[in-house]
Every structure is written in C-alpha cells, then in structure tokens.
Write a protein that holds these residues in place. Structure first.
Motif, mmCIF file in Angstrom:
data_model
loop_
_atom_site.group_PDB
_atom_site.id
_atom_site.type_symbol
_atom_site.label_atom_id
_atom_site.label_comp_id
_atom_site.label_asym_id
_atom_site.label_seq_id
_atom_site.Cartn_x
_atom_site.Cartn_y
_atom_site.Cartn_z
ATOM 1 N N GLY A 272 0.811 -1.201 0.000
ATOM 2 C CA GLY A 272 0.000 0.000 0.000
ATOM 3 C C GLY A 272 0.847 1.254 0.000
ATOM 4 O O GLY A 272 1.970 1.267 0.523
ATOM 5 N N TYR A 273 0.305 2.327 -0.562
ATOM 6 C CA TYR A 273 1.040 3.586 -0.634
ATOM 7 C C TYR A 273 1.337 4.127 0.762
ATOM 8 O O TYR A 273 2.320 4.829 0.962
ATOM 9 C CB TYR A 273 0.228 4.615 -1.426
ATOM 10 N N GLY A 274 0.508 3.793 1.740
ATOM 11 C CA GLY A 274 0.715 4.284 3.095
ATOM 12 C C GLY A 274 1.334 3.271 4.026
ATOM 13 O O GLY A 274 1.298 3.449 5.249
ATOM 14 N N ASP A 275 1.908 2.191 3.512
ATOM 15 C CA ASP A 275 2.462 1.145 4.371
ATOM 16 C C ASP A 275 3.758 1.556 5.067
ATOM 17 O O ASP A 275 4.010 1.161 6.205
ATOM 18 C CB ASP A 275 2.736 -0.122 3.551
ATOM 19 N N GLN B 227 6.942 3.450 6.860
ATOM 20 C CA GLN B 227 7.087 4.377 7.975
ATOM 21 C C GLN B 227 7.264 5.806 7.472
ATOM 22 O O GLN B 227 6.683 6.748 8.013
ATOM 23 C CB GLN B 227 8.285 3.945 8.825
ATOM 24 N N SER B 228 8.051 5.969 6.409
ATOM 25 C CA SER B 228 8.309 7.303 5.866
ATOM 26 C C SER B 228 7.106 7.876 5.144
ATOM 27 O O SER B 228 7.082 9.062 4.817
ATOM 28 C CB SER B 228 9.512 7.264 4.912
ATOM 29 N N PHE B 229 6.093 7.055 4.880
ATOM 30 C CA PHE B 229 4.865 7.531 4.250
ATOM 31 C C PHE B 229 3.753 7.728 5.281
ATOM 32 O O PHE B 229 2.600 7.874 4.928
ATOM 33 C CB PHE B 229 4.411 6.556 3.166
ATOM 34 N N GLY B 230 4.123 7.689 6.557
ATOM 35 C CA GLY B 230 3.181 8.051 7.592
ATOM 36 C C GLY B 230 2.610 6.918 8.407
ATOM 37 O O GLY B 230 1.697 7.148 9.207
ATOM 38 N N ASN B 231 3.119 5.684 8.251
ATOM 39 C CA ASN B 231 2.597 4.557 9.026
ATOM 40 C C ASN B 231 3.342 4.468 10.361
ATOM 41 O O ASN B 231 4.501 4.040 10.403
ATOM 42 C CB ASN B 231 2.752 3.255 8.251
ATOM 43 N N PRO B 232 2.717 4.859 11.478
ATOM 44 C CA PRO B 232 3.425 4.867 12.761
ATOM 45 C C PRO B 232 3.652 3.482 13.341
ATOM 46 O O PRO B 232 4.403 3.329 14.304
ATOM 47 C CB PRO B 232 2.484 5.691 13.651
ATOM 48 N N LEU B 233 2.998 2.464 12.779
ATOM 49 C CA LEU B 233 3.109 1.114 13.318
ATOM 50 C C LEU B 233 4.185 0.294 12.624
ATOM 51 O O LEU B 233 4.543 -0.788 13.100
ATOM 52 C CB LEU B 233 1.760 0.398 13.188
ATOM 53 N N ALA B 234 4.692 0.793 11.505
ATOM 54 C CA ALA B 234 5.666 0.041 10.710
ATOM 55 C C ALA B 234 7.091 0.365 11.138
ATOM 56 O O ALA B 234 7.365 1.396 11.753
ATOM 57 C CB ALA B 234 5.484 0.348 9.227
ATOM 58 N N SER B 235 8.006 -0.535 10.794
ATOM 59 C CA SER B 235 9.431 -0.304 10.984
ATOM 60 C C SER B 235 10.127 -0.646 9.679
ATOM 61 O O SER B 235 10.354 -1.816 9.369
ATOM 62 C CB SER B 235 9.968 -1.179 12.124
ATOM 63 N N THR B 236 10.425 0.377 8.888
ATOM 64 C CA THR B 236 11.010 0.172 7.556
ATOM 65 C C THR B 236 12.217 1.096 7.341
ATOM 66 O O THR B 236 12.260 1.869 6.392
ATOM 67 C CB THR B 236 9.960 0.420 6.459
ATOM 68 N N PRO B 237 13.243 1.046 8.212
ATOM 69 C CA PRO B 237 14.364 1.981 8.104
ATOM 70 C C PRO B 237 15.172 1.842 6.814
ATOM 71 O O PRO B 237 15.690 2.838 6.295
ATOM 72 C CB PRO B 237 15.215 1.660 9.328
ATOM 73 N N ASN B 238 15.288 0.629 6.286
ATOM 74 C CA ASN B 238 16.123 0.435 5.091
ATOM 75 C C ASN B 238 15.446 0.970 3.830
ATOM 76 O O ASN B 238 16.084 1.629 3.005
ATOM 77 C CB ASN B 238 16.440 -1.051 4.931
ATOM 78 N N GLY C 213 -2.878 -4.094 3.333
ATOM 79 C CA GLY C 213 -2.083 -2.878 3.401
ATOM 80 C C GLY C 213 -2.912 -1.625 3.582
ATOM 81 O O GLY C 213 -4.146 -1.651 3.615
ATOM 82 N N HIS C 214 -2.189 -0.507 3.650
ATOM 83 C CA HIS C 214 -2.812 0.788 3.895
ATOM 84 C C HIS C 214 -2.480 1.728 2.737
ATOM 85 O O HIS C 214 -1.352 1.769 2.250
ATOM 86 C CB HIS C 214 -2.304 1.366 5.209
ATOM 87 N N ASN C 215 -3.474 2.505 2.326
ATOM 88 C CA ASN C 215 -3.293 3.358 1.162
ATOM 89 C C ASN C 215 -3.264 4.838 1.478
ATOM 90 O O ASN C 215 -3.294 5.659 0.573
ATOM 91 C CB ASN C 215 -4.414 3.101 0.146
ATOM 92 N N ARG D 44 -1.633 3.602 -7.977
ATOM 93 C CA ARG D 44 -0.523 4.505 -7.641
ATOM 94 C C ARG D 44 0.369 3.787 -6.633
ATOM 95 O O ARG D 44 -0.097 3.328 -5.593
ATOM 96 C CB ARG D 44 -1.022 5.821 -7.064
ATOM 97 N N VAL D 45 1.654 3.702 -6.922
ATOM 98 C CA VAL D 45 2.553 2.861 -6.130
ATOM 99 C C VAL D 45 3.737 3.668 -5.600
ATOM 100 O O VAL D 45 4.257 4.554 -6.285
ATOM 101 C CB VAL D 45 3.059 1.655 -6.956
ATOM 102 N N PRO D 46 4.173 3.384 -4.363
ATOM 103 C CA PRO D 46 5.349 4.066 -3.806
ATOM 104 C C PRO D 46 6.598 3.673 -4.587
ATOM 105 O O PRO D 46 6.885 2.479 -4.755
ATOM 106 C CB PRO D 46 5.404 3.551 -2.366
ATOM 107 N N THR D 47 7.332 4.660 -5.074
ATOM 108 C CA THR D 47 8.468 4.384 -5.962
ATOM 109 C C THR D 47 9.616 5.342 -5.667
ATOM 110 O O THR D 47 9.403 6.552 -5.489
ATOM 111 C CB THR D 47 8.058 4.517 -7.437
ATOM 112 N N VAL D 48 10.818 4.806 -5.627
ATOM 113 C CA VAL D 48 12.026 5.623 -5.487
ATOM 114 C C VAL D 48 13.093 5.039 -6.393
ATOM 115 O O VAL D 48 13.148 3.825 -6.633
ATOM 116 C CB VAL D 48 12.526 5.660 -4.024
#
Length: 571
Positions: free
Chosen positions: A74-77, A79-90, A338-340, A356-360
C-alpha cells in the motif's frame, strides 16, 4: 569511470581511464611548473600493464540494475509515508537518499499484468497477459505464460553482456514443460516461487507456531513450490525460512557477478506483502502493528541486507536501484492487508489506491535526492534502462517513455497521459479510465472480489448489487488538487469532457490486443515433485532438496572500496 591517483611532491596527477574511448589526464597543481615527463611516462607504462584489470573494473558505462518489487504494498504502508506502526528503516533510507516519485503508476491493478508491463514496457493487453472474464493472473492451472515474442528487460540487456537474475515471485506462467519460466525469458538465474502465494494452502504463516500447510487448503491446488533455475527443489514451500534463503540467493548472484566483473540486472521480486502473510524468527513480534507490519519488516530487512551486499561488494556506486510495488494493497484482508493513506480503494480497482505505487530510484552519487511529481509509470522503466545502459534493440512498439532526463536533469516527463485498464479488459469497452498530467476521468467503475468487507467508501465496499457501472459523462477529478478522488468536476466544463474523450479515443486507437494467454486450463499440469502420486495434487509433497551449497558465497572475492578508488581482486 575509475580513478587512480599519482602524487609527485606538489603535483597530484589524477588519471581517469574510460572503457569506451580514451584516457583522460587531469593535472592538479599548486604551482605553475613544468610537467614531470619522466613520472608521466612511468605512470602510462604502469597503466598499460594493468589495462585488462582496469577495463574490467570500470563499469560506469554498464551500470548494474537492481529492482526491488514489492507485492501488493500500500502507498501508506511505509514508515516514511506516515505509518506509525511500521518499521522500515532500510526502505526509508532509499527514499531519503534517492528520488521519490509521488505520481508513479502501475499499468494494472493486479499482479501478472503489472509484472508483464514492467518487464516489457508495453500495456498488458499487448502482451497477452489479460483475461476478459476472470482475473488475469497465472494461477497454477493455466498452461501458458508471457509470450516468447515479448522482449523483456533481461533480453534487451543481454546484447550488452548483462547477466540477469530473478529472486522471488515470477507469476508470468510455467507451462506444461516449464517453457515459460524465467530462464526462457532472458534470465540467467532464478530462485523463487513460480506462482502466487495465493495458491498456497494457508491463510498466514508466522514463526513459530502457525499451521502453514492446511489452515485454508484448496484441494484442487498443488502446494506452493520453490524453483532453482528450472528445477523444482521444494514442495511445499517453507515460508518461515524463505526470506533468509532469498537474501542468500541475491547475495550469491551479486557476489558472483561482481567477482567476475560482469554487469548484472537483479529483479528482487519479494513475496511480501501478498497474502498469505508470513515472517520468520528474525522479524516476528518486532513491530507495533502486529503480523502485517512484521511481514513488512521482513521485506525491509531483505532490502537492507541486499543494499549492504552491494556496498560490501564494491558495486553500489555503479548500481541503479529502483524500489516499487506491482500494484496497490489487498483491502479484503482487513488487518492483514495494506494501507493506502489518502488514496481510494486498493488492489484490482482503477481508483488511485489500486494503481498509484510508492516508488524511489537511487543511484549513489549520480541521482540527486529529492521529490518528483512527474507523471510516470512502470511502462517507462524499460526504455529508461535501455538508454542508461546504451542497449540497442530492434524496432519494438513500446508504451513507455524514456525518463532519463527526469532522473538526471529534473526535466519534465514525456508522459502526458496513461490508459488505465481494469482487471478484465475488453477491446469493446477499452480502458476504464485515463490519467493526464492534471486530470483523471473514469468512464467505467467496478467493485471486484478484492473489495473491503466493511469499507466506508461505497466504491470500495463489497456489495453484490454494485458491480459494473458506465459513466456518461465520465467522473472527472482534478487529480492534482483532489488526489482522494472525491470532487467530480465533470459538470463544470463541457469542453474538458470533450477534450478527454478525444484524447481517450486517440490513445486507445494505438493499442492492439494480443490473444489472451490466460485462458487455457489443465489442472493436471500443476508442478508436482512426486508425479503420478495420489490423491493429486495434495500428495505433491517431498523432502526439500535445498542446501546452501546451491547458493555459494565468495567472501574472499570483493570489489573493496578504498577512498576514491576501487581495488579489484580476483577469485
């Protein structure tokens, strides 16, 4: 480009040896004095002796390509996209260090068509990966796969000497004789699952005590498989240890090609976040969000370990890294979906949440960190990689646009529109929607089986009375001002309605449908480690043939970075 330094008292001669054409010599001097010709000649002779190794070490003209492809993220999954419950540092580190794209689209809201388009740069209906009746995904019972006429990214890169590997999910067909597996589409290495985890006989699989083999068993489905190149080595697939083995496979692939000084393309196609959710010992019970974010943390760990391997192998500076998702999240799974964020609906839907997908895109020292709001699509990855690598191909009809200048010069995207097909496209109706730089027009909408059981939004909620709907005039959103798709402006401008209809007709006329490859079914053709067993296919269970020796690691062979130069070591 690789640099070698040579100091002579006050002077510092910096040499750049280019693989393609020439030797550039730059003289950096504190004083305006004569060139030390003797020292210069000695250095030239020294470089000529090392010429072969230097040429192999210099790979800037053939950068490595790594694509991390998440499954149903999901686009909101993040941590950097606003999910306070996730841990995605890498993954978050990639987004902070790379170019983040906020308007990047999949070409389809469901798995197989999206993956076909990413690998070919063509709309799914061109590639044959579509079905006008059932969802167009290559489940085990389908006997065909991605057409061999399609030119995939690995096949495009092969004429530049690239070695290509796929780790993780394939989902573009197997065939009765494995003729559609990755090695028959340009890949040189494959370690992963040929189909979707949706075929696995379990709802979830978490360390240490989930029943991973029979909670939600479908008797007509064979247990999921693990494939090494073209060989079936494990059935059922052990999800608890899958991530650590896939990481090892990626490391082995990277190390082997770094040591051989060969440019490589790695598609790391994780099986996270697709249902059934799973996570091994390392990440179970490590996040605030429970099982779903535990599996997300395992995906993040996969990314982190592979990025570290690129760094330790000395190839990170010469590697283009893309992180994206195939489509939006599976909203029918509730807390295991997931969360959008602000986007509407999810997987299988043509609203923003499905496509719409999170992309870098990250390239250390080459792509400046930042945010791009340019309109882009998975379709555009193929032609952009072609330009970056200097690959040449015969005339191919592409639906993607080269966005090299967006990456390196912050220019505008060449893409001015995107056709949006639903999960069961038809040449009669055509695309469900069209996206332009500013607007999005929905001509058809449909609630699918991937709906939200208790959703607030009627367009996303499971409702047997709400199926296919035609809209005339279309539902139109100013997608830049209204990314949530709430305010229909179709009645505010008749000229806009006409302009979008004309554009849709013009772009649709360019597209031709290839015969569907997702039609023919043979339930007896499912991969089975124990052919002829009964009761089939439940009996397709065998001891695993996986060993670490299949994926050797060359710890003594690294391209070790030392300050501003690389030191290449042989095996």
């Amino acid at each position: 480009m690789i640099q070698y330094g040579y100091k002579n008292k006050e002077r510092n001669y910096v040499w750049k040896l280019s693989k393609s054409t020439h030797l550039e010599i730059m003289l950096c001097s504190k004083f305006d004095t004569a060139l030390n010709v003797t020292g210069l000649i000695r250095l030239v002779l020294f470089l000529l002796v090392l010429k072969t190794d230097l040429f192999h070490c210099d790979t800037h003209n053939s950068p490595n390509i790594v694509i991390f492809l998440a499954d149903d993220m999901g686009y909101g999954d993040l941590q950097s996209f606003g999910n306070p419950l996730a841990s995605t540092p890498n993954i978050d580190a990639l987004f902070s260090g790379g170019k983040k794209f906020t308007q990047f689209y999949s070409s389809s809201p469901i798995c197989s068509p999206a993956r076909a388009s990413l690998l070919t740069g063509r709309y799914p209906v061109r590639t044959g990966v579509w079905n006008d009746i059932n969802p167009p995904v290559f489940n085990q019972e389908y006997i065909n796969g991605l057409r061999h006429e399609e030119i995939t990214i690995p096949e495009m890169l092969s004429n530049k000497g690239y070695i290509s590997g796929l780790v993780g999910k394939w989902h573009l067909g197997v065939g009765k004789n494995k003729e559609f597996l990755p090695l028959n589409h340009g890949f040189d290495f494959f370690f992963g699952a040929p189909n979707t985890l949706g075929d696995c006989p379990n709802f979830k699989c978490y360390y240490p005590d989930d029943d991973c083999e029979g909670v939600d068993y479908s008797p007509e489905k064979a247990p999921c498989q693990l494939i090494f190149n073209n060989e079936l080595i494990e059935q059922p697939l052990d999800l608890i240890t899958l991530a650590e083995r896939q990481i090892r496979a990626a490391k082995s692939f990277i190390q082997t090609n770094a040591c051989d000084r060969k440019p490589f393309f790695l598609l790391y196609s994780s099986l996270h976040q697709h249902a059934p959710q799973f996570a091994g010992r390392r990440y179970r019970n490590t996040t605030l969000g429970g099982p779903y974010t535990d599996s997300l943390a395992e995906l993040d760990g996969e990314v982190g370990d592979i990025m570290q391997e690129l760094r330790e192998s000395g190839v990170l500076d010469n590697t283009l890294v893309i992180f994206t998702s195939d489509n939006g999240p599976d909203r029918r799974e509730g807390t295991l979906g997931g969360h959008n964020g602000i986007f509407r609906c999810g997987k299988s839907n043509t609203f923003e949440g499905g496509i719409r997908v999170p992309t870098v895109i990250y390239w250390q020292g080459r792509i400046s960190p930042g945010i791009s709001t340019e309109l882009l699509s998975h379709l555009d990855i193929w032609p952009t990689i072609r330009r970056i690598t200097g690959s040449s191909t015969d005339n191919i009809i592409l639906d993607g646009f080269d966005f090299y200048d967006v990456l390196f010069q912050n220019d505008e995207s060449l893409r001015q529109s995107l056709l949006i097909y639903d999960t069961t496209p038809s040449s009669v109706e055509g695309p469900f929607a069209i996206r332009t730089v500013q607007y999005k027009a929905h001509y058809y909408t449909q609630t699918t089986s991937y709906c939200e059981p208790d959703g607030i939004d009627i367009m996303c909620r499971c409702n047997p009375n709400s199926t296919f709907q035609s809209h005339d005039p279309p539902i139109i959103y100013d997608i830049l001002l209204d990314p949530e798709e709430r305010d229909d402006i179709s009645n505010t401008s008749y000229s806009l309605v006409d302009e979008l209809a004309e554009l849709l007709a013009m772009e649709t006329a360019k597209i031709s449908f290839s015969p569907s490859a997702i039609k023919d079914v043979d339930w007896e053709s499912q991969l089975c480690c124990n052919p002829g067993c009964t009761p089939y296919p439940y009996c397709c269970k065998c001891p695993s043939n996986y060993t670490n020796s299949l994926l050797p690691l060359y710890e003594d062979c690294k391209l070790l970075p030392r300050k501003n130069r690389n030191v290449c070591r042989k095996k």
